[in-house]
Design a protein around this motif. Structure first.
Motif, PDB file in Angstrom:
ATOM      1  N   SER A 180       0.830  -1.198   0.000  1.00 55.57           N
ATOM      2  CA  SER A 180       0.000   0.000   0.000  1.00 55.57           C
ATOM      3  C   SER A 180       0.867   1.252   0.000  1.00 55.57           C
ATOM      4  O   SER A 180       1.960   1.274   0.577  1.00 55.57           O
ATOM      5  CB  SER A 180      -0.904   0.002   1.224  1.00 55.57           C
ATOM      6  OG  SER A 180      -0.129  -0.198   2.391  1.00 55.57           O
ATOM      7  N   HIS A 181       0.366   2.312  -0.655  1.00 54.62           N
ATOM      8  CA  HIS A 181       1.118   3.552  -0.755  1.00 54.62           C
ATOM      9  C   HIS A 181       0.169   4.737  -0.658  1.00 54.62           C
ATOM     10  O   HIS A 181      -1.001   4.641  -0.989  1.00 54.62           O
ATOM     11  CB  HIS A 181       1.870   3.621  -2.093  1.00 54.62           C
ATOM     12  CG  HIS A 181       2.984   2.631  -2.210  1.00 54.62           C
ATOM     13  ND1 HIS A 181       2.772   1.295  -2.429  1.00 54.62           N
ATOM     14  CD2 HIS A 181       4.334   2.788  -2.132  1.00 54.62           C
ATOM     15  CE1 HIS A 181       3.927   0.662  -2.493  1.00 54.62           C
ATOM     16  NE2 HIS A 181       4.888   1.550  -2.317  1.00 54.62           N
ATOM     17  N   ARG A 182       0.704   5.875  -0.203  1.00 54.19           N
ATOM     18  CA  ARG A 182      -0.075   7.088  -0.105  1.00 54.19           C
ATOM     19  C   ARG A 182       0.646   8.206  -0.852  1.00 54.19           C
ATOM     20  O   ARG A 182       1.873   8.198  -1.001  1.00 54.19           O
ATOM     21  CB  ARG A 182      -0.284   7.486   1.356  1.00 54.19           C
ATOM     22  CG  ARG A 182       0.988   7.917   2.058  1.00 54.19           C
ATOM     23  CD  ARG A 182       0.806   8.116   3.547  1.00 54.19           C
ATOM     24  NE  ARG A 182       1.929   8.614   4.287  1.00 54.19           N
ATOM     25  CZ  ARG A 182       3.179   8.174   4.309  1.00 54.19           C
ATOM     26  NH1 ARG A 182       3.521   7.194   3.545  1.00 54.19           N
ATOM     27  NH2 ARG A 182       4.105   8.699   5.065  1.00 54.19           N
ATOM     28  N   THR A 183      -0.129   9.187  -1.327  1.00 55.29           N
ATOM     29  CA  THR A 183       0.428  10.351  -1.992  1.00 55.29           C
ATOM     30  C   THR A 183      -0.520  11.528  -1.780  1.00 55.29           C
ATOM     31  O   THR A 183      -1.614  11.362  -1.239  1.00 55.29           O
ATOM     32  CB  THR A 183       0.661  10.094  -3.492  1.00 55.29           C
ATOM     33  OG1 THR A 183       1.308  11.231  -4.073  1.00 55.29           O
ATOM     34  CG2 THR A 183      -0.650   9.821  -4.221  1.00 55.29           C
ATOM     35  N   ARG A 184      -0.100  12.715  -2.212  1.00 55.83           N
ATOM     36  CA  ARG A 184      -0.857  13.939  -1.934  1.00 55.83           C
ATOM     37  C   ARG A 184      -0.629  14.921  -3.073  1.00 55.83           C
ATOM     38  O   ARG A 184       0.455  14.980  -3.656  1.00 55.83           O
ATOM     39  CB  ARG A 184      -0.393  14.518  -0.595  1.00 55.83           C
ATOM     40  CG  ARG A 184      -1.041  15.820  -0.154  1.00 55.83           C
ATOM     41  CD  ARG A 184      -0.544  16.170   1.251  1.00 55.83           C
ATOM     42  NE  ARG A 184      -1.057  17.432   1.739  1.00 55.83           N
ATOM     43  CZ  ARG A 184      -0.424  18.599   1.608  1.00 55.83           C
ATOM     44  NH1 ARG A 184       0.758  18.631   1.008  1.00 55.83           N
ATOM     45  NH2 ARG A 184      -0.948  19.710   2.089  1.00 55.83           N
ATOM     46  N   ILE A 185      -1.664  15.725  -3.378  1.00 54.95           N
ATOM     47  CA  ILE A 185      -1.536  16.749  -4.405  1.00 54.95           C
ATOM     48  C   ILE A 185      -2.161  18.036  -3.887  1.00 54.95           C
ATOM     49  O   ILE A 185      -3.212  18.013  -3.240  1.00 54.95           O
ATOM     50  CB  ILE A 185      -2.195  16.291  -5.726  1.00 54.95           C
ATOM     51  CG1 ILE A 185      -1.822  17.218  -6.877  1.00 54.95           C
ATOM     52  CG2 ILE A 185      -3.706  16.179  -5.592  1.00 54.95           C
ATOM     53  CD1 ILE A 185      -2.223  16.683  -8.243  1.00 54.95           C
ATOM     54  N   THR A 186      -1.485  19.171  -4.130  1.00 57.27           N
ATOM     55  CA  THR A 186      -1.975  20.462  -3.637  1.00 57.27           C
ATOM     56  C   THR A 186      -2.380  21.405  -4.754  1.00 57.27           C
ATOM     57  O   THR A 186      -3.286  22.221  -4.587  1.00 57.27           O
ATOM     58  CB  THR A 186      -0.900  21.150  -2.779  1.00 57.27           C
ATOM     59  OG1 THR A 186       0.294  21.311  -3.567  1.00 57.27           O
ATOM     60  CG2 THR A 186      -0.586  20.323  -1.541  1.00 57.27           C
ATOM     61  N   ASP A 187      -1.721  21.309  -5.909  1.00 51.89           N
ATOM     62  CA  ASP A 187      -1.974  22.256  -6.997  1.00 51.89           C
ATOM     63  C   ASP A 187      -2.756  21.642  -8.150  1.00 51.89           C
ATOM     64  O   ASP A 187      -2.919  22.272  -9.198  1.00 51.89           O
ATOM     65  CB  ASP A 187      -0.656  22.821  -7.531  1.00 51.89           C
ATOM     66  CG  ASP A 187       0.273  21.733  -8.064  1.00 51.89           C
ATOM     67  OD1 ASP A 187      -0.129  20.547  -8.052  1.00 51.89           O
ATOM     68  OD2 ASP A 187       1.387  22.071  -8.488  1.00 51.89           O
ATOM     69  N   PHE A 188      -3.254  20.407  -7.962  1.00 50.90           N
ATOM     70  CA  PHE A 188      -4.015  19.662  -8.976  1.00 50.90           C
ATOM     71  C   PHE A 188      -3.179  19.388 -10.224  1.00 50.90           C
ATOM     72  O   PHE A 188      -3.716  19.076 -11.286  1.00 50.90           O
ATOM     73  CB  PHE A 188      -5.295  20.388  -9.376  1.00 50.90           C
ATOM     74  CG  PHE A 188      -6.282  20.524  -8.255  1.00 50.90           C
ATOM     75  CD1 PHE A 188      -6.099  19.854  -7.048  1.00 50.90           C
ATOM     76  CD2 PHE A 188      -7.391  21.328  -8.396  1.00 50.90           C
ATOM     77  CE1 PHE A 188      -7.006  19.983  -6.012  1.00 50.90           C
ATOM     78  CE2 PHE A 188      -8.310  21.469  -7.362  1.00 50.90           C
ATOM     79  CZ  PHE A 188      -8.108  20.792  -6.169  1.00 50.90           C
ATOM     80  N   THR A 189      -1.851  19.494 -10.078  1.00 50.42           N
ATOM     81  CA  THR A 189      -0.956  19.222 -11.215  1.00 50.42           C
ATOM     82  C   THR A 189       0.100  18.187 -10.871  1.00 50.42           C
ATOM     83  O   THR A 189       0.307  17.228 -11.625  1.00 50.42           O
ATOM     84  CB  THR A 189      -0.252  20.524 -11.676  1.00 50.42           C
ATOM     85  OG1 THR A 189      -1.244  21.487 -12.039  1.00 50.42           O
ATOM     86  CG2 THR A 189       0.641  20.255 -12.886  1.00 50.42           C
ATOM     87  N   ASN A 190       0.764  18.369  -9.745  1.00 42.98           N
ATOM     88  CA  ASN A 190       1.904  17.510  -9.397  1.00 42.98           C
ATOM     89  C   ASN A 190       1.644  16.749  -8.106  1.00 42.98           C
ATOM     90  O   ASN A 190       1.440  17.348  -7.051  1.00 42.98           O
ATOM     91  CB  ASN A 190       3.164  18.366  -9.232  1.00 42.98           C
ATOM     92  CG  ASN A 190       3.523  19.104 -10.502  1.00 42.98           C
ATOM     93  OD1 ASN A 190       3.743  18.481 -11.540  1.00 42.98           O
ATOM     94  ND2 ASN A 190       3.569  20.427 -10.422  1.00 42.98           N
ATOM     95  N   TRP A 191       1.668  15.442  -8.207  1.00 40.38           N
ATOM     96  CA  TRP A 191       1.539  14.581  -7.031  1.00 40.38           C
ATOM     97  C   TRP A 191       2.887  14.431  -6.343  1.00 40.38           C
ATOM     98  O   TRP A 191       3.941  14.439  -6.996  1.00 40.38           O
ATOM     99  CB  TRP A 191       1.027  13.196  -7.423  1.00 40.38           C
ATOM    100  CG  TRP A 191      -0.375  13.167  -7.916  1.00 40.38           C
ATOM    101  CD1 TRP A 191      -0.802  13.341  -9.200  1.00 40.38           C
ATOM    102  CD2 TRP A 191      -1.555  12.955  -7.132  1.00 40.38           C
ATOM    103  NE1 TRP A 191      -2.168  13.253  -9.287  1.00 40.38           N
ATOM    104  CE2 TRP A 191      -2.663  13.010  -8.013  1.00 40.38           C
ATOM    105  CE3 TRP A 191      -1.796  12.722  -5.785  1.00 40.38           C
ATOM    106  CZ2 TRP A 191      -3.969  12.842  -7.591  1.00 40.38           C
ATOM    107  CZ3 TRP A 191      -3.092  12.556  -5.365  1.00 40.38           C
ATOM    108  CH2 TRP A 191      -4.166  12.615  -6.248  1.00 40.38           C
ATOM    109  N   GLN A 192       2.856  14.260  -5.041  1.00 43.51           N
ATOM    110  CA  GLN A 192       4.068  13.889  -4.324  1.00 43.51           C
ATOM    111  C   GLN A 192       4.454  12.463  -4.684  1.00 43.51           C
ATOM    112  O   GLN A 192       3.609  11.672  -5.107  1.00 43.51           O
ATOM    113  CB  GLN A 192       3.842  13.984  -2.815  1.00 43.51           C
ATOM    114  CG  GLN A 192       3.684  15.391  -2.279  1.00 43.51           C
ATOM    115  CD  GLN A 192       3.522  15.391  -0.765  1.00 43.51           C
ATOM    116  OE1 GLN A 192       3.233  14.367  -0.160  1.00 43.51           O
ATOM    117  NE2 GLN A 192       3.704  16.545  -0.160  1.00 43.51           N
TER     118      GLN A 192
END
Length: 541
Positions: A180-192
Motif C-alpha cells: 500500500s502507498h499514499r500520496t498527496r496533491i496540492t496544486d491539482f498538477t503535481n503529485w508527491q
C-alpha cells in the motif's frame, strides 16, 4: 466529450424504519455491474455541510454481454437535498474501462466540489486516476495528471480524502507487490512521490478520511486481520513511521471472541475517530459464517458490538449459496448526524431467487451517547424480492437525518463474476433520506410524547417488531397508568396482547408472532388513558 444527463424525481414515502419518515428516490444511475466492493465499504455519497448539495457515484456497466470491459464510473448530483437528481452517465471517455471508484468533496477554495478516484486502463496498464468537478455539480470533470509509477507499475484501488487545506490525499494498493502507498496533491498538477505504508495488505482493505482541522486518518483492515491506524495532523504532509494497532486479529468481548469481516468505514467527530466494521464470532477458535454482526471502535468506547446478529430481524445465513466476500450481516457505513452516530449495513433475508441466492436488505441503527449503546436496527429497504446492498452513507448529515445510497438489484449474487454464477441483471442506485429520527441510545433520555411506530418488517411472515415510546408524565401529574399493546383482526377480535402493564417512561419494543394466523391485514393498537394510536400490519404467507 458529450455528457448525457437526466433529472429524476421519484417520491416514495415509507414508514416502518423506526427512525421517522423516509424519503426515497433513484439517482438515475443504472447498469449491469453488481459487485461494488472488496473489503472496504463503498464511498459513494457525500452531502456538503451547510448546503443542500449531495454527490453520488456508482460503478456501472452498459453492456450486459461484456460486463467487465464496459465497466465505468457514473455520477449524479442533487442541489436540493436529494429530492431531484441530475445524472451524468459517464464522467470520462466512454471507451475507457475503469473500476472501484471513491468519492469525496474538496475543502479550501474549491469547497464542496466532487473529487472522484478510480483505476483506469491507460496506455494498456492500470493506473489510479483522479477527477475534479468544478464548478460544483457541473459534471465537467477535469482529469488530473496521474501519480508517478513505482517500479514500472501504478498503485490501484484508490481511496481519496479532501483535506482541510484544499489538497487531496490518496491511498492505493500496488498490485504487483500487494503493498500500500499514499500520496498527496496540492496544486491539482503535481503529485508527491508515493510513500509506502506498512504492513502489506491485499486489495482495498483501507479507508482514508479527513476533517476540517488538518486531521487525515487511514484505517487498515482485512478479514481475520488486526484493525490498524495511521494519522497525520497537518493535512497529510507528514505521517508517523508505522501504523498503530487499534484491535488485535482476535477481539475478545466477555466470553466471546470475534474477527473482522469484509466492509469497514470511518468518520471523525468531536476529535474522536469512529470506525465500524463487520465481525463474526469464533466458536472453539474457528470463525463462523453464521454469527456475524457489526462492530464499532472509538478511542472513547474501545470495542463495542453495535449490532449483534440476533438483533437483526429475519437475518439468516446465506442458506444455499455463498456469495463473493459476503457475510450474513456486514458492509457497514458510518456517518454523523448532529451529535448522533449512524451506521447503515446490509443483511441477508430468508427469501431466495430462482438461482438460489438470498436477497439482502439495508438496515440502520444510531447512537446518541458516542457509541456506548445502539438502537435496535431498523429495516430501511424492507422488500421481499429485491436485493439491496452496498450501502454508503454521507459522512456529514443534518441533525437527526441520514443520507444514504445503495444498489438495488432484481437478482442477488454477483453476476459480474463467473464464480457466483448469478444471472446478469440491470441494477439501480437508490437514494434514501431518513429523518427526522429520534435520538436513541442516550442513558436517561425520555421521549416527549406517546409514539407507536410502524412495525418492521411490513409485510411480514411470521414475526415482526413493534416499537413504541412512553413519555414522561406532566410536571406534578400522576403516572399515565396502564399501557396496553394489542393486535386485532379487521373484525375487531383480539388476536394477541403484547403489553398489559404499568410502564415507566422510555422506549420499548415487542415482537409479534403470527404463527397460525391467516394472511391479511391486522391492527396494532397502543393505548394508555385517553391516548390511542393504531397501525396496520400486513401478514403475507
Amino acid at each position: 466529450m458529450t455528457r448525457i444527463f437526466a433529472t429524476f424525481t421519484i417520491l416514495i414515502l415509507a414508514v416502518g424504519t423506526g427512525f421517522g419518515q423516509t424519503y426515497s428516490t433513484y439517482t438515475g444511475i443504472s447498469g449491469f455491474y453488481d459487485y461494488q466492493a472488496n473489503y472496504r465499504t463503498p464511498q459513494y455519497i457525500r452531502a456538503c455541510p451547510g448546503t443542500s448539495s449531495i454527490h453520488a457515484i456508482m460503478m456501472v456497466a452498459d453492456d450486459s454481454l461484456n460486463v467487465s470491459t464496459s465497466r465505468r464510473t457514473a455520477y449524479a448530483y442533487s442541489s436540493d437535498g436529494g429530492t431531484t437528481w441530475t445524472t451524468f452517465n459517464d464522467i470520462r471517455v466512454p471507451a475507457r474501462r475503469s473500476g472501484f471508484p471513491s468519492l469525496d468533496i474538496l475543502q479550501g477554495t474549491a469547497a464542496n466540489a466532487a473529487v472522484i478516484a478510480n483505476h483506469n486502463v491507460v496506455a494498456a496498464s492500470l493506473q489510479s486516476v483522479v477527477y475534479v468537478d468544478y464548478p460544483v455539480g457541473s459534471g465537467a470533470f477535469s482529469e488530473l495528471n496521474a501519480p508517478p509509477l513505482i517500479g514500472g507499475d501504478e498503485p490501484i484501488f484508490p481511496e481519496i480524502a479532501g483535506a482541510a487545506d484544499g489538497s487531496i490525499v490518496m491511498l492505493a494498493s500496488r498490485a504487483a507487490a500487494t503493498t500500500s502507498h499514499r500520496t498527496r496533491i496540492t496544486d491539482f498538477t503535481n503529485w508527491q512521490p508515493w510513500g509506502s505504508l506498512t504492513p502489506d495488505f491485499v486489495s482495498d482493505g483501507y479507508v482514508v478520511e479527513a476533517n476540517g482541522t488538518g486531521r487525515v486518518g487511514i484505517a487498515v483492515a482485512a478479514p481475520s486481520s488486526p484493525l490498524q491506524w495511521l494519522e497525520s495532523t497537518d493535512n497529510g504532509v507528514t505521517w508517523p513511521a508505522s501504523l498503530t494497532e487499534l484491535l488485535p486479529e482476535v477481539i475478545s468481548a466477555g466470553s466471546d471472541s470475534f474477527v473482522i469481516t469484509p466492509g469497514f468505514d470511518l468518520v471523525f467527530i468531536n476529535g474522536d475517530t469512529l470506525i465500524t466494521f463487520g465481525v463474526t464470532k469464533q466458536l472453539n477458535g474457528i470463525p463462523t459464517h453464521r454469527f456475524s454482526g457489526i462492530g464499532f471502535y472509538s478511542g472513547r468506547t474501545g470495542f463495542v458490538i453495535a449490532v449483534p446478529h440476533e438483533s437483526v430481524l429475519r437475518a439468516v445465513d446465506t442458506l444455499s449459496k455463498r456469495q463473493t466476500n459476503m457475510f450474513p450481516v456486514g458492509y457497514p457505513a458510518i456517518g454523523v448526524s448532529g451529535s448522533n452516530i449512524v451506521i447503515a449495513f446490509q443483511a441477508f433475508m430468508p427469501e431466495t431467487s430462482q438461482a438460489g441466492f438470498n436477497y439482502a436488505d439495508v438496515f440502520i441503527t444510531s447512537s446518541s451517547n458516542g457509541g456506548l449503546t445502539w438502537a435496535t436496527p431498523s429495516n430501511v429497504s424492507n422488500t421481499l424480492t429485491l436485493d439491496e446492498r452496498y450501502v454508503s452513507m454521507s459522512k456529514w448529515n443534518p441533525a437527526l437525518q441520514a443520507n444514504l445510497v445503495y444498489q438495488e438489484d432484481p437478482e442477488p449474487g454477483a453476476g459480474a463474476f463467473g464464480t457466483d454464477l448469478a444471472p446478469v441483471s440491470r441494477n439501480r442506485q437508490r437514494f434514501v433520506r431518513i429523518g427526522p429520527f429520534a435520538s436513541v441510545g442516550e442513558p436517561g433520555g425520555i421521549p416527549a410524547e406517546f409514539t407507536l411506530f410502524q412495525n418492521y418488517p411490513n409485510p411480514f411472515n411470521p414475526t415482526t417488531k413493534i416499537e413504541f415510546r412512553i413519555p414522561a408524565r406532566p410536571a406534578g401529574g400522576a403516572n399515565f397508568g396502564l399501557v396496553t399493546l394489542k393486535v386485532f383482526d379487521l373484525l375487531g377480535r383480539e388476536v394477541a396482547t403484547l403489553v398489559n402493564e404499568v410502564m415507566q417512561p422510555g422506549s420499548y419494543e415487542r415482537v409479534f408472532h403470527a404463527e397460525g394466523l391467516a394472511s391479511g391485514v391486522y391492527l396494532c393498537q397502543l393505548k394508555s388513558g385517553s391516548f390511542v394510536q393504531t397501525k396496520k400490519l400486513l401478514l403475507l404467507r
